[in-house]
Design a protein around this motif. Structure first.
Motif, short mmCIF file in Angstrom:
data_model
loop_
_atom_site.label_atom_id
_atom_site.label_comp_id
_atom_site.label_asym_id
_atom_site.label_seq_id
_atom_site.Cartn_x
_atom_site.Cartn_y
_atom_site.Cartn_z
N MET A 154 0.83 -1.21 0.00
CA MET A 154 0.00 0.00 0.00
C MET A 154 0.87 1.26 0.00
O MET A 154 0.56 2.23 -0.71
CB MET A 154 -0.94 0.01 1.21
CG MET A 154 -1.99 -1.10 1.17
SD MET A 154 -3.04 -0.99 -0.26
CE MET A 154 -4.13 0.29 0.23
N PHE A 155 1.95 1.25 0.77
CA PHE A 155 2.84 2.43 0.82
C PHE A 155 3.47 2.67 -0.54
O PHE A 155 3.50 3.81 -1.02
CB PHE A 155 3.91 2.24 1.89
CG PHE A 155 4.91 3.35 1.92
CD1 PHE A 155 4.59 4.58 2.46
CD2 PHE A 155 6.18 3.18 1.37
CE1 PHE A 155 5.50 5.61 2.47
CE2 PHE A 155 7.08 4.20 1.37
CZ PHE A 155 6.76 5.43 1.93
N VAL A 156 3.99 1.63 -1.17
CA VAL A 156 4.64 1.79 -2.48
C VAL A 156 3.62 2.26 -3.51
O VAL A 156 3.91 3.14 -4.33
CB VAL A 156 5.31 0.46 -2.90
CG1 VAL A 156 5.74 0.49 -4.35
CG2 VAL A 156 6.50 0.17 -2.01
N THR A 157 2.42 1.70 -3.46
CA THR A 157 1.39 2.08 -4.42
C THR A 157 0.96 3.54 -4.23
O THR A 157 0.85 4.29 -5.21
CB THR A 157 0.16 1.17 -4.27
OG1 THR A 157 0.57 -0.19 -4.42
CG2 THR A 157 -0.89 1.49 -5.31
N MET A 158 0.74 3.93 -3.00
CA MET A 158 0.28 5.30 -2.75
C MET A 158 1.39 6.33 -2.91
O MET A 158 1.12 7.49 -3.22
CB MET A 158 -0.33 5.41 -1.35
CG MET A 158 -1.64 4.66 -1.23
SD MET A 158 -2.55 4.90 0.30
CE MET A 158 -1.32 4.87 1.55
N SER A 159 2.64 5.95 -2.70
CA SER A 159 3.73 6.92 -2.82
C SER A 159 4.22 7.07 -4.25
O SER A 159 5.04 7.94 -4.52
CB SER A 159 4.89 6.52 -1.92
OG SER A 159 5.46 5.30 -2.37
N ALA A 160 3.73 6.28 -5.16
CA ALA A 160 4.18 6.36 -6.55
C ALA A 160 3.80 7.70 -7.17
O ALA A 160 4.60 8.31 -7.89
CB ALA A 160 3.60 5.21 -7.36
N ILE A 161 2.60 8.19 -6.91
CA ILE A 161 2.15 9.46 -7.51
C ILE A 161 2.93 10.65 -6.96
O ILE A 161 3.45 11.45 -7.74
CB ILE A 161 0.63 9.63 -7.34
CG1 ILE A 161 -0.07 8.56 -8.19
CG2 ILE A 161 0.18 11.02 -7.75
CD1 ILE A 161 -1.56 8.53 -8.03
N PHE A 173 7.24 14.62 -7.82
CA PHE A 173 8.51 15.20 -7.39
C PHE A 173 9.57 15.05 -8.47
O PHE A 173 10.28 16.01 -8.79
CB PHE A 173 8.99 14.52 -6.09
CG PHE A 173 10.35 14.98 -5.66
CD1 PHE A 173 10.52 16.22 -5.07
CD2 PHE A 173 11.45 14.17 -5.85
CE1 PHE A 173 11.76 16.64 -4.68
CE2 PHE A 173 12.71 14.59 -5.47
CZ PHE A 173 12.86 15.82 -4.87
N LEU A 174 9.68 13.88 -9.07
CA LEU A 174 10.67 13.67 -10.13
C LEU A 174 10.35 14.53 -11.36
O LEU A 174 11.25 15.04 -12.01
CB LEU A 174 10.74 12.19 -10.49
CG LEU A 174 11.33 11.28 -9.41
CD1 LEU A 174 11.27 9.83 -9.87
CD2 LEU A 174 12.74 11.68 -9.08
N LEU A 175 9.06 14.68 -11.65
CA LEU A 175 8.66 15.55 -12.76
C LEU A 175 9.07 17.00 -12.50
O LEU A 175 9.60 17.68 -13.38
CB LEU A 175 7.15 15.45 -12.99
CG LEU A 175 6.59 16.29 -14.13
CD1 LEU A 175 7.07 15.76 -15.47
CD2 LEU A 175 5.08 16.31 -14.07
#
Length: 173
Positions: A57-64, A69-71
Protein backbone atom coordinates in the motif's frame (compact mmCIF):
# COMPACT_ATOMS: atom_id res chain seq x y z
CA UNK A 1 -38.21 -13.41 -11.95
CA UNK A 2 -35.95 -12.86 -8.94
CA UNK A 3 -35.31 -16.58 -8.87
CA UNK A 4 -34.04 -16.50 -12.48
CA UNK A 5 -31.49 -13.71 -11.82
CA UNK A 6 -30.04 -15.32 -8.71
CA UNK A 7 -28.68 -18.47 -10.40
CA UNK A 8 -27.26 -16.28 -13.23
CA UNK A 9 -25.50 -13.97 -10.76
CA UNK A 10 -24.09 -16.88 -8.78
CA UNK A 11 -22.81 -18.52 -11.98
CA UNK A 12 -21.15 -15.22 -12.98
CA UNK A 13 -19.55 -14.90 -9.56
CA UNK A 14 -18.30 -18.52 -9.75
CA UNK A 15 -16.85 -17.81 -13.20
CA UNK A 16 -15.18 -14.64 -11.91
CA UNK A 17 -13.78 -16.56 -8.92
CA UNK A 18 -12.39 -19.24 -11.22
CA UNK A 19 -10.72 -16.64 -13.49
CA UNK A 20 -9.21 -14.79 -10.53
CA UNK A 21 -7.87 -18.12 -9.20
CA UNK A 22 -6.26 -18.86 -12.55
CA UNK A 23 -4.76 -15.35 -12.65
CA UNK A 24 -3.43 -15.73 -9.11
CA UNK A 25 -2.01 -19.15 -9.92
CA UNK A 26 -0.29 -17.87 -13.07
CA UNK A 27 1.10 -14.97 -11.05
CA UNK A 28 2.44 -17.30 -8.33
CA UNK A 29 4.01 -19.60 -10.95
CA UNK A 30 5.88 -16.76 -12.62
CA UNK A 31 9.65 -17.41 -12.43
CA UNK A 32 10.46 -13.91 -11.12
CA UNK A 33 7.84 -14.17 -8.37
CA UNK A 34 9.15 -17.61 -7.39
CA UNK A 35 12.72 -16.25 -7.26
CA UNK A 36 11.59 -13.30 -5.10
CA UNK A 37 9.63 -15.57 -2.73
CA UNK A 38 12.73 -17.72 -2.21
CA UNK A 39 14.82 -14.67 -1.25
CA UNK A 40 15.11 -13.66 2.43
CA UNK A 41 12.91 -10.60 1.92
CA UNK A 42 10.22 -12.67 0.19
CA UNK A 43 10.24 -15.27 2.98
CA UNK A 44 10.02 -12.51 5.60
CA UNK A 45 7.05 -10.89 3.84
CA UNK A 46 5.40 -14.32 3.41
CA UNK A 47 5.59 -14.88 7.19
CA UNK A 48 4.26 -11.33 7.90
CA UNK A 49 1.29 -10.69 5.58
CA UNK A 50 0.18 -7.50 7.34
CA UNK A 51 3.63 -5.95 6.84
CA UNK A 52 3.61 -7.09 3.20
CA UNK A 53 0.23 -5.43 2.65
CA UNK A 54 1.44 -2.25 4.39
CA UNK A 55 4.55 -2.11 2.19
CA UNK A 56 2.47 -2.76 -0.93
CA UNK A 57 0.00 0.00 0.00
CA UNK A 58 2.84 2.43 0.82
CA UNK A 59 4.64 1.79 -2.48
CA UNK A 60 1.39 2.08 -4.42
CA UNK A 61 0.28 5.30 -2.75
CA UNK A 62 3.73 6.92 -2.82
CA UNK A 63 4.18 6.36 -6.55
CA UNK A 64 2.15 9.46 -7.51
CA UNK A 65 3.88 11.95 -5.15
CA UNK A 66 7.31 10.55 -6.04
CA UNK A 67 6.40 10.80 -9.73
CA UNK A 68 5.32 14.44 -9.30
CA UNK A 69 8.51 15.20 -7.39
CA UNK A 70 10.67 13.67 -10.13
CA UNK A 71 8.66 15.55 -12.76
CA UNK A 72 9.24 18.84 -10.91
CA UNK A 73 12.95 18.05 -10.58
CA UNK A 74 13.24 17.36 -14.30
CA UNK A 75 11.23 20.45 -15.27
CA UNK A 76 13.19 22.78 -12.96
CA UNK A 77 16.46 21.30 -14.24
CA UNK A 78 15.36 21.94 -17.81
CA UNK A 79 14.21 25.43 -16.84
CA UNK A 80 17.53 26.17 -15.19
CA UNK A 81 19.36 24.82 -18.21
CA UNK A 82 17.30 26.97 -20.55
CA UNK A 83 17.75 29.96 -18.26
CA UNK A 84 21.50 29.41 -18.21
CA UNK A 85 21.56 29.09 -21.98
CA UNK A 86 19.50 32.27 -22.38
CA UNK A 87 21.63 34.11 -19.83
CA UNK A 88 24.80 32.93 -21.51
CA UNK A 89 23.42 33.98 -24.89
CA UNK A 90 22.53 37.40 -23.50
CA UNK A 91 25.98 37.85 -21.95
CA UNK A 92 27.72 36.73 -25.14
CA UNK A 93 25.54 39.08 -27.21
CA UNK A 94 26.17 42.08 -24.96
CA UNK A 95 29.91 41.52 -24.76
CA UNK A 96 30.04 40.72 -28.49
CA UNK A 97 28.39 44.03 -29.32
CA UNK A 98 30.71 45.79 -26.85
CA UNK A 99 33.71 44.18 -28.53
CA UNK A 100 32.39 45.24 -31.93
CA UNK A 101 32.03 48.85 -30.72
CA UNK A 102 35.51 48.86 -29.20
CA UNK A 103 37.03 47.39 -32.37
CA UNK A 104 35.22 49.94 -34.54
CA UNK A 105 36.48 52.72 -32.28
CA UNK A 106 40.00 51.34 -32.45
CA UNK A 107 39.71 51.12 -36.24
CA UNK A 108 38.70 54.78 -36.51
CA UNK A 109 41.39 55.77 -34.02
CA UNK A 110 44.06 53.87 -35.94
CA UNK A 111 42.82 55.44 -39.18
CA UNK A 112 43.03 58.92 -37.64
CA UNK A 113 46.46 58.27 -36.11
CA UNK A 114 47.72 56.86 -39.42
CA UNK A 115 46.44 59.95 -41.21
CA UNK A 116 48.09 62.23 -38.66
CA UNK A 117 51.33 60.27 -38.92
CA UNK A 118 51.26 60.43 -42.73
CA UNK A 119 50.50 64.16 -42.70
CA UNK A 120 53.25 64.73 -40.14
CA UNK A 121 55.69 62.77 -42.28
CA UNK A 122 54.76 64.81 -45.37
CA UNK A 123 54.96 68.12 -43.49
CA UNK A 124 58.27 67.30 -41.81
CA UNK A 125 59.81 65.92 -44.98
CA UNK A 126 58.61 68.98 -46.93
CA UNK A 127 60.02 71.31 -44.30
CA UNK A 128 63.28 69.36 -44.17
CA UNK A 129 63.46 69.40 -47.95
CA UNK A 130 62.71 73.12 -48.01
CA UNK A 131 65.15 74.05 -45.23
CA UNK A 132 68.02 71.91 -46.46
CA UNK A 133 67.55 72.44 -50.19
CA UNK A 134 70.38 74.15 -52.09
CA UNK A 135 69.77 77.86 -52.54
CA UNK A 136 71.03 80.14 -55.20
CA UNK A 137 74.70 80.59 -54.68
CA UNK A 138 75.13 77.43 -52.61
CA UNK A 139 77.15 74.71 -54.13
CA UNK A 140 75.00 71.69 -54.98
CA UNK A 141 77.70 69.31 -53.76
CA UNK A 142 77.29 70.37 -50.10
CA UNK A 143 73.69 69.22 -49.76
CA UNK A 144 73.30 65.62 -48.59
CA UNK A 145 69.86 63.97 -48.61
CA UNK A 146 68.70 63.26 -45.06
CA UNK A 147 67.12 59.77 -44.79
CA UNK A 148 65.31 59.96 -48.08
CA UNK A 149 63.93 63.45 -47.46
CA UNK A 150 64.84 64.52 -50.95
CA UNK A 151 62.65 61.74 -52.38
CA UNK A 152 59.57 64.00 -52.21
CA UNK A 153 59.72 66.73 -54.82
CA UNK A 154 59.97 70.23 -53.47
CA UNK A 155 57.20 71.53 -55.73
CA UNK A 156 54.70 69.08 -54.24
CA UNK A 157 55.77 69.96 -50.70
CA UNK A 158 55.48 73.65 -51.27
CA UNK A 159 52.06 73.30 -52.91
CA UNK A 160 50.81 70.97 -50.13
CA UNK A 161 51.86 73.21 -47.22
CA UNK A 162 49.07 75.81 -47.58
CA UNK A 163 46.46 73.04 -47.97
CA UNK A 164 47.73 71.26 -44.86
CA UNK A 165 47.84 74.51 -42.91
CA UNK A 166 44.27 75.29 -44.00
CA UNK A 167 43.20 71.73 -43.04
CA UNK A 168 44.71 72.10 -39.55
CA UNK A 169 43.07 75.49 -39.15
CA UNK A 170 39.66 73.98 -39.90
CA UNK A 171 40.12 71.49 -37.05
CA UNK A 172 40.40 74.23 -34.41
CA UNK A 173 37.90 77.09 -34.64
Amino acid sequence: MAKEETPSVSRDLQELQRRLGLLLESFQNNSKVVAFMKSPVGRFLDRHPFLALTVLMFVTMSAIPVGFFLLIVVLTSLGALMGAILLEGLVISVFGLSLLCVLCGLGFLSLALSGIAMMSYVVVSCLMSYWFSPRDGDSPGLVQPLYGVSSIPSAFCLSALPFLAHGFASLWP
